[in-house]
Design a protein around this motif. Structure first.
Motif, PDB file in Angstrom:
ATOM      1  N   GLU A  77       4.458  -1.764   2.915  1.00  0.00           N
ATOM      2  CA  GLU A  77       4.563  -0.358   2.510  1.00  0.00           C
ATOM      3  C   GLU A  77       4.898  -0.619   0.941  1.00  0.00           C
ATOM      4  O   GLU A  77       5.711  -1.285   1.025  1.00  0.00           O
ATOM      5  N   TYR A  78       4.563   0.130  -0.020  1.00  0.00           N
ATOM      6  CA  TYR A  78       4.946  -0.084  -1.463  1.00  0.00           C
ATOM      7  C   TYR A  78       5.955   1.555  -1.278  1.00  0.00           C
ATOM      8  O   TYR A  78       5.330   2.256  -1.163  1.00  0.00           O
ATOM      9  N   LEU A  79       6.650   0.785  -2.013  1.00  0.00           N
ATOM     10  CA  LEU A  79       8.637   1.746  -1.810  1.00  0.00           C
ATOM     11  C   LEU A  79       9.018   1.935  -2.788  1.00  0.00           C
ATOM     12  O   LEU A  79       8.499   0.923  -3.950  1.00  0.00           O
ATOM     13  N   ALA A  80       9.460   3.022  -3.623  1.00  0.00           N
ATOM     14  CA  ALA A  80      10.008   3.858  -4.617  1.00  0.00           C
ATOM     15  C   ALA A  80      10.949   2.918  -4.951  1.00  0.00           C
ATOM     16  O   ALA A  80      11.595   2.219  -4.238  1.00  0.00           O
ATOM     17  N   VAL A  81      11.703   2.884  -6.156  1.00  0.00           N
ATOM     18  CA  VAL A  81      13.279   2.224  -6.485  1.00  0.00           C
ATOM     19  C   VAL A  81      13.522   2.995  -6.191  1.00  0.00           C
ATOM     20  O   VAL A  81      14.174   4.179  -5.996  1.00  0.00           O
ATOM     21  N   ASN A  82      15.115   2.287  -5.650  1.00  0.00           N
ATOM     22  CA  ASN A  82      16.402   3.095  -5.211  1.00  0.00           C
ATOM     23  C   ASN A  82      17.587   2.264  -5.538  1.00  0.00           C
ATOM     24  O   ASN A  82      17.987   1.171  -5.722  1.00  0.00           O
ATOM     25  N   HIS A  83      18.348   3.459  -5.888  1.00  0.00           N
ATOM     26  CA  HIS A  83      19.664   2.338  -5.845  1.00  0.00           C
ATOM     27  C   HIS A  83      19.794   1.625  -7.321  1.00  0.00           C
ATOM     28  O   HIS A  83      19.918   0.417  -6.852  1.00  0.00           O
TER      29      HIS A  83
ATOM     30  N   VAL B 182      14.381   1.451 -14.269  1.00  0.00           N
ATOM     31  CA  VAL B 182      13.665   0.933 -13.623  1.00  0.00           C
ATOM     32  C   VAL B 182      12.718   1.795 -12.710  1.00  0.00           C
ATOM     33  O   VAL B 182      13.167   3.347 -12.273  1.00  0.00           O
ATOM     34  N   SER B 183      11.324   1.400 -13.112  1.00  0.00           N
ATOM     35  CA  SER B 183       9.981   2.163 -12.145  1.00  0.00           C
ATOM     36  C   SER B 183       9.094   1.670 -12.220  1.00  0.00           C
ATOM     37  O   SER B 183       8.774   0.154 -11.648  1.00  0.00           O
ATOM     38  N   ASN B 184       8.344   2.098 -11.374  1.00  0.00           N
ATOM     39  CA  ASN B 184       7.014   1.168 -10.336  1.00  0.00           C
ATOM     40  C   ASN B 184       6.297   2.737 -10.303  1.00  0.00           C
ATOM     41  O   ASN B 184       6.029   3.753 -10.712  1.00  0.00           O
ATOM     42  N   LYS B 185       5.096   2.443  -9.750  1.00  0.00           N
ATOM     43  CA  LYS B 185       3.991   3.135  -9.403  1.00  0.00           C
ATOM     44  C   LYS B 185       4.244   4.877  -9.375  1.00  0.00           C
ATOM     45  O   LYS B 185       3.718   5.963  -9.002  1.00  0.00           O
TER      46      LYS B 185
ATOM     47  N   THR C 243       9.177  -1.785  -4.605  1.00  0.00           N
ATOM     48  CA  THR C 243       7.940  -2.740  -5.197  1.00  0.00           C
ATOM     49  C   THR C 243       7.628  -2.844  -6.129  1.00  0.00           C
ATOM     50  O   THR C 243       7.744  -1.971  -7.092  1.00  0.00           O
ATOM     51  N   GLU C 244       7.657  -4.148  -6.232  1.00  0.00           N
ATOM     52  CA  GLU C 244       7.380  -3.834  -8.237  1.00  0.00           C
ATOM     53  C   GLU C 244       7.712  -3.307  -9.208  1.00  0.00           C
ATOM     54  O   GLU C 244       7.395  -2.602  -9.682  1.00  0.00           O
ATOM     55  N   PRO C 245       9.114  -3.277  -9.089  1.00  0.00           N
ATOM     56  CA  PRO C 245      10.357  -3.031 -10.557  1.00  0.00           C
ATOM     57  C   PRO C 245      10.242  -3.281 -11.682  1.00  0.00           C
ATOM     58  O   PRO C 245       9.716  -4.396 -11.340  1.00  0.00           O
ATOM     59  N   THR C 246       9.911  -2.885 -12.644  1.00  0.00           N
ATOM     60  CA  THR C 246      10.063  -2.871 -13.625  1.00  0.00           C
ATOM     61  C   THR C 246      11.133  -2.534 -14.596  1.00  0.00           C
ATOM     62  O   THR C 246      11.247  -1.737 -14.090  1.00  0.00           O
TER      63      THR C 246
ATOM     64  N   VAL D 150       0.646  -1.293   0.136  1.00  0.00           N
ATOM     65  CA  VAL D 150      -0.292   0.522   0.087  1.00  0.00           C
ATOM     66  C   VAL D 150       0.603   1.125  -0.088  1.00  0.00           C
ATOM     67  O   VAL D 150       2.293   1.275   0.965  1.00  0.00           O
ATOM     68  N   ILE D 151       0.740   2.290  -0.924  1.00  0.00           N
ATOM     69  CA  ILE D 151       0.951   3.397  -0.701  1.00  0.00           C
ATOM     70  C   ILE D 151       0.722   4.136  -0.104  1.00  0.00           C
ATOM     71  O   ILE D 151      -0.163   4.280   0.488  1.00  0.00           O
ATOM     72  N   LYS D 152       1.838   5.060   0.604  1.00  0.00           N
ATOM     73  CA  LYS D 152       1.868   5.517   2.025  1.00  0.00           C
ATOM     74  C   LYS D 152       0.683   6.917   1.775  1.00  0.00           C
ATOM     75  O   LYS D 152       0.343   7.419   0.483  1.00  0.00           O
TER      76      LYS D 152
END
Length: 263
Positions: A130-136, A197-200, A156-159, A38-40
């Motif tokens: 928690e739904y986390l942004a892509v990093n590093h 790398v991307s996600n929501k 979370t859910e990286p593309t 879930v997104i904060k």
């Protein structure tokens, strides 16, 4: 005596079948067994599937949460009952739990426990993170095998998407693995390879720079330059030839005028 014993055995068997069947009638489960992210700031919705027999009814539903890295359980909501903090509500006779303005502290293992009129209880669990942004994002390379590997820390859910010289990778460049993390280069290992790398919540990228690629249009450029130079040379020759012809023509006219004056 034997008839009474036989009746007793049948009665016991029927009672066991009844107890077994009645114990199996109430069931509860989640359709999606995978962890929910879930997104904060968004809303958390947990939907449980409760199965009842005809005539069976729910008397109580309890939603508990075990926080991450903790063994302590806390009751989030009950049906019927009042909500403690006002952020959590239950609907559909307790089968759905809604939490407004999800925060990281709401993560954990949620347990829903259903009780029927006979006092039978059934429970099931669902993990929420928690739904986390892509990093590093980083790119590792195996030059000997012409393979590039894309790594990402904890999103979370990286593309994964690959670019070569800022353009999407085609079959002439190479092929991407099923999960998108690896690029197998089949053409010349040169130029800039970028992993996106991307996600929501957005995207991040990293680039590996190899040897510069030879220009494909170098021969064409040389031919064009030669043609331009040849055209300039021809033009200069034509100008020189035109000037010479004009000079000779003017000279003949002057000689003719002098001869006429003498006569």
């Amino acid at each position: 005596m034997e008839l009474q014993l036989l009746q007793f055995i049948w009665t016991v068997l029927l009672l066991q079948v009844y107890l077994f069947w009645s114990g199996q009638c109430l069931s509860v489960h989640f359709t999606n067994q995978q962890p929910i992210h879930v997104i904060k700031g968004h809303n958390l919705n947990l939907q449980a599937q409760i199965d009842l027999l005809d005539g069976e009814r729910i008397t109580k539903v309890t939603w508990d949460r075990q926080a991450k890295n903790s063994r302590k359980n806390s009751t989030v909501a009950e049906f019927p009952g009042k909500i403690s903090d006002g952020r959590a509500i239950v609907e559909q006779q307790g089968a759905m739990l809604k939490i407004r303005d999800y925060q990281p502290s709401d993560s954990g293992v949620y347990t829903v426990t259903v009780t029927n009129q006979s006092g039978q209880r059934r429970s099931t669990q669902q993990t929420v993170d928690e739904y986390l942004a892509v990093n590093h994002v980083s790119v590792m390379v195996n030059v000997s095998h012409c393979i590039l590997h894309c790594l990402e820390a904890w999103g979370t859910e990286p593309t994964f998407t690959w670019l070569h010289e800022q353009a999407a990778v085609t079959e002439t460049v190479g092929h991407v693995s099923a999960d998108g993390t690896s690029l197998y280069v089949s053409s010349t290992f040169c130029g800039h390879f970028t992993c996106v790398v991307s996600n929501k919540l957005g995207q991040s990228s990293a680039t590996y720079t190899a040897e510069p690629c030879p220009r494909k249009n170098r021969a064409t450029t040389a031919v064009v330059l030669c043609l331009i130079l040849l055209l300039l040379v021809v033009t200069c020759l034509e100008i020189q030839l035109w000037r010479r012809c004009r000079h000779q023509s003017n000279r003949r006219e002057r000689l003719r005028e002098s001869c006429e004056d003498t006569l």
